[in-house]
Motif scaffolding. Sequence first.
Motif, short mmCIF file in Angstrom:
data_model
loop_
_atom_site.label_atom_id
_atom_site.label_comp_id
_atom_site.label_asym_id
_atom_site.label_seq_id
_atom_site.Cartn_x
_atom_site.Cartn_y
_atom_site.Cartn_z
N MET A 1 0.89 -1.19 0.29
CA MET A 1 0.13 -0.11 0.17
C MET A 1 0.82 1.33 -0.17
O MET A 1 2.56 1.24 0.38
CB MET A 1 -0.47 -0.36 0.99
CG MET A 1 -0.28 -0.09 2.51
SD MET A 1 -1.90 0.36 3.71
CE MET A 1 -2.69 1.83 3.60
N LYS A 2 -0.05 1.96 -0.38
CA LYS A 2 1.03 3.51 -0.39
C LYS A 2 0.83 4.41 1.03
O LYS A 2 -0.84 4.29 1.67
CB LYS A 2 0.53 4.52 -1.37
CG LYS A 2 1.26 4.11 -3.30
CD LYS A 2 1.06 4.89 -3.46
CE LYS A 2 1.12 4.15 -4.70
NZ LYS A 2 2.80 4.59 -5.09
N ALA A 3 1.41 4.98 1.59
CA ALA A 3 1.49 6.16 2.72
C ALA A 3 2.24 7.48 2.47
O ALA A 3 3.75 6.81 2.45
CB ALA A 3 1.65 5.05 4.32
N GLY A 4 1.88 8.39 2.92
CA GLY A 4 2.69 9.67 2.95
C GLY A 4 2.25 10.83 3.69
O GLY A 4 0.89 10.61 4.30
N PHE A 5 3.25 11.74 3.64
CA PHE A 5 2.38 13.54 3.93
C PHE A 5 2.36 14.17 2.59
O PHE A 5 3.81 14.34 1.43
CB PHE A 5 3.31 13.46 4.66
CG PHE A 5 3.60 13.18 6.38
CD1 PHE A 5 3.48 13.94 7.25
CD2 PHE A 5 4.16 11.93 6.20
CE1 PHE A 5 3.15 12.62 8.07
CE2 PHE A 5 4.62 10.95 7.75
CZ PHE A 5 3.48 11.16 8.72
N VAL A 6 0.48 14.81 2.46
CA VAL A 6 1.00 15.82 1.44
C VAL A 6 0.68 17.18 2.36
O VAL A 6 -0.17 16.36 3.13
CB VAL A 6 -0.04 15.30 0.68
CG1 VAL A 6 -0.31 15.83 -0.25
CG2 VAL A 6 0.18 14.14 0.41
N VAL B 1 -3.65 12.30 -8.98
CA VAL B 1 -2.17 12.28 -9.36
C VAL B 1 -1.19 12.09 -8.05
O VAL B 1 -0.38 12.12 -8.48
CB VAL B 1 -2.82 14.13 -9.67
CG1 VAL B 1 -0.55 14.26 -10.31
CG2 VAL B 1 -2.66 13.34 -11.00
N ILE B 2 -2.02 12.76 -7.17
CA ILE B 2 -1.15 12.42 -5.40
C ILE B 2 -0.92 11.06 -5.68
O ILE B 2 0.44 10.99 -5.49
CB ILE B 2 -2.14 13.04 -4.23
CG1 ILE B 2 -2.10 14.72 -4.62
CG2 ILE B 2 -1.81 12.64 -3.32
CD1 ILE B 2 -3.29 14.89 -3.52
N LEU B 3 -1.82 9.83 -5.56
CA LEU B 3 -0.83 9.26 -5.29
C LEU B 3 0.08 8.21 -6.36
O LEU B 3 1.01 7.31 -5.82
CB LEU B 3 -2.25 7.54 -5.72
CG LEU B 3 -3.03 7.60 -4.94
CD1 LEU B 3 -4.83 7.49 -4.81
CD2 LEU B 3 -2.63 7.39 -3.37
N THR B 4 -0.19 8.97 -7.59
CA THR B 4 1.56 7.97 -7.97
C THR B 4 2.98 8.79 -7.36
O THR B 4 3.83 8.63 -7.93
CB THR B 4 1.59 8.80 -9.54
OG1 THR B 4 1.02 10.65 -9.28
CG2 THR B 4 0.06 8.56 -10.31
N PHE B 5 2.73 10.14 -6.57
CA PHE B 5 4.11 10.34 -6.57
C PHE B 5 4.22 9.82 -4.22
O PHE B 5 4.88 10.01 -4.28
CB PHE B 5 3.51 12.07 -6.27
CG PHE B 5 3.90 12.48 -6.81
CD1 PHE B 5 5.20 12.85 -7.61
CD2 PHE B 5 2.42 12.90 -8.16
CE1 PHE B 5 5.39 13.38 -8.90
CE2 PHE B 5 3.61 14.03 -9.12
CZ PHE B 5 4.74 14.12 -9.77
N MET B 6 3.14 9.45 -4.31
CA MET B 6 3.21 9.24 -2.93
C MET B 6 4.01 7.11 -2.77
O MET B 6 4.10 6.30 -3.63
CB MET B 6 1.83 7.92 -2.16
CG MET B 6 0.91 9.09 -1.79
SD MET B 6 1.11 9.64 -0.32
CE MET B 6 1.77 11.26 -0.73
N PRO B 7 4.84 7.87 -1.40
CA PRO B 7 6.31 6.34 -1.72
C PRO B 7 5.22 5.26 -1.05
O PRO B 7 3.92 5.00 -0.28
CB PRO B 7 7.05 6.41 -0.75
CG PRO B 7 6.13 8.32 0.25
CD PRO B 7 5.16 8.56 -0.52
N ASP B 8 5.96 4.17 -1.46
CA ASP B 8 5.26 2.60 -0.56
C ASP B 8 5.17 2.50 0.89
O ASP B 8 6.41 3.13 0.64
CB ASP B 8 5.37 1.22 -0.96
CG ASP B 8 5.15 1.31 -2.66
OD1 ASP B 8 4.20 1.93 -3.10
OD2 ASP B 8 6.01 0.75 -3.29
N GLY B 9 4.48 2.10 0.99
CA GLY B 9 4.23 2.26 2.91
C GLY B 9 3.29 1.76 3.84
O GLY B 9 2.45 1.27 2.80
N PHE B 10 3.49 1.37 5.40
CA PHE B 10 3.08 0.97 5.53
C PHE B 10 1.68 2.08 6.59
O PHE B 10 2.18 3.41 6.47
CB PHE B 10 2.93 0.36 7.07
CG PHE B 10 3.81 -0.61 6.57
CD1 PHE B 10 2.75 -2.53 6.69
CD2 PHE B 10 4.83 -1.24 6.62
CE1 PHE B 10 3.85 -3.30 6.05
CE2 PHE B 10 5.44 -2.60 5.96
CZ PHE B 10 4.58 -3.73 5.43
N PRO B 11 0.60 2.31 7.42
CA PRO B 11 -0.07 3.48 7.74
C PRO B 11 0.72 3.99 9.06
O PRO B 11 1.49 3.30 9.40
CB PRO B 11 -0.96 3.13 7.83
CG PRO B 11 -0.75 2.08 7.42
CD PRO B 11 -0.07 1.19 7.67
#
Length: 290
Positions: free
Chosen positions: A1-6, A161-171
């Motif tokens: 899954m993807k997880a990151g800060f926007v 579009v945001i999701l294409t820049f999100m790194p893979d990771g855990f919540p």
Amino acid sequence: MKAGFVNIFGKPNAGKSTLLNALMGEKMAIVSPKVQTTRHRIKAFLNKPDEYQIIFSDTPGIIEARYKLHDKMMGAVKSALEDADVALLMVDANDNFEESDAIFSALKLKVPSLVILNKIDIAKNGKIAEAEAFFATKSYCKQLIKISALEKHHLQKLLDVILTFMPDGFPFYSEEDLSDLPTRFFVSEIIREKIYELFGDEIPYHTAVLINEYKEKEALTKIQADIVVNRDTQKTIIIGERGKMIKEIGTLARKDIEAFIQQKVFLELFVKVKPKWRDNDMRLKEYGYH
């Protein structure tokens, strides 16, 4: 899954808080046509289990600091610069693009940045094409996305579009949570929003809200809050003739708080005068500005 800060940046009134609320489908940030409504960095977690957790941050509008309160607000912007995976740079379609560009350039962003052209539903003739041409030449602009946060136009496209820049990771946070801020914070913000709604230009900027009591009982939540002002004349205005204005603040705030916490609320408001609180470190800390 993807997880990151926007993290969302922009001039006051670009629509940052409206966008956060629209993406979350919840009222996470208070909204007002007046500038400098947002004073804190508000994190909100958009969760789609097994697919993504996006941690959005709404930040105060970028201003020149005139009080210690403003320094704290700009500190919130600075902290948001440090942990972003993606930056959303919000621009009002009818605004001066040069001014926004000066702000975005000064941020010295090191992460992918999307320019979000907001309020396209009320854009004046030629402004959208002008924005596309203007930001296409800017090195920080990975992509320009046209939206209306208020009308919820093109939000799914923005999310994709945001999701294409999100790194893979855990919540990073529990998928049950909407924010890392306590309910008391949101309650104080709802009360502050009503002050912005009901009073003229000056009063809202001189007020802070402090929750002194928050007691949850089975059928009722009891809340006592102080509205803090700079001067006695402001106290008189907020109370109003025969207590009319303070009653109205209480009635409007109680409705929104009940909708937010899904329970009946007993709300008691007092007005306290604390001269020059916006320049007093101890007071600012007490009112939640760290």
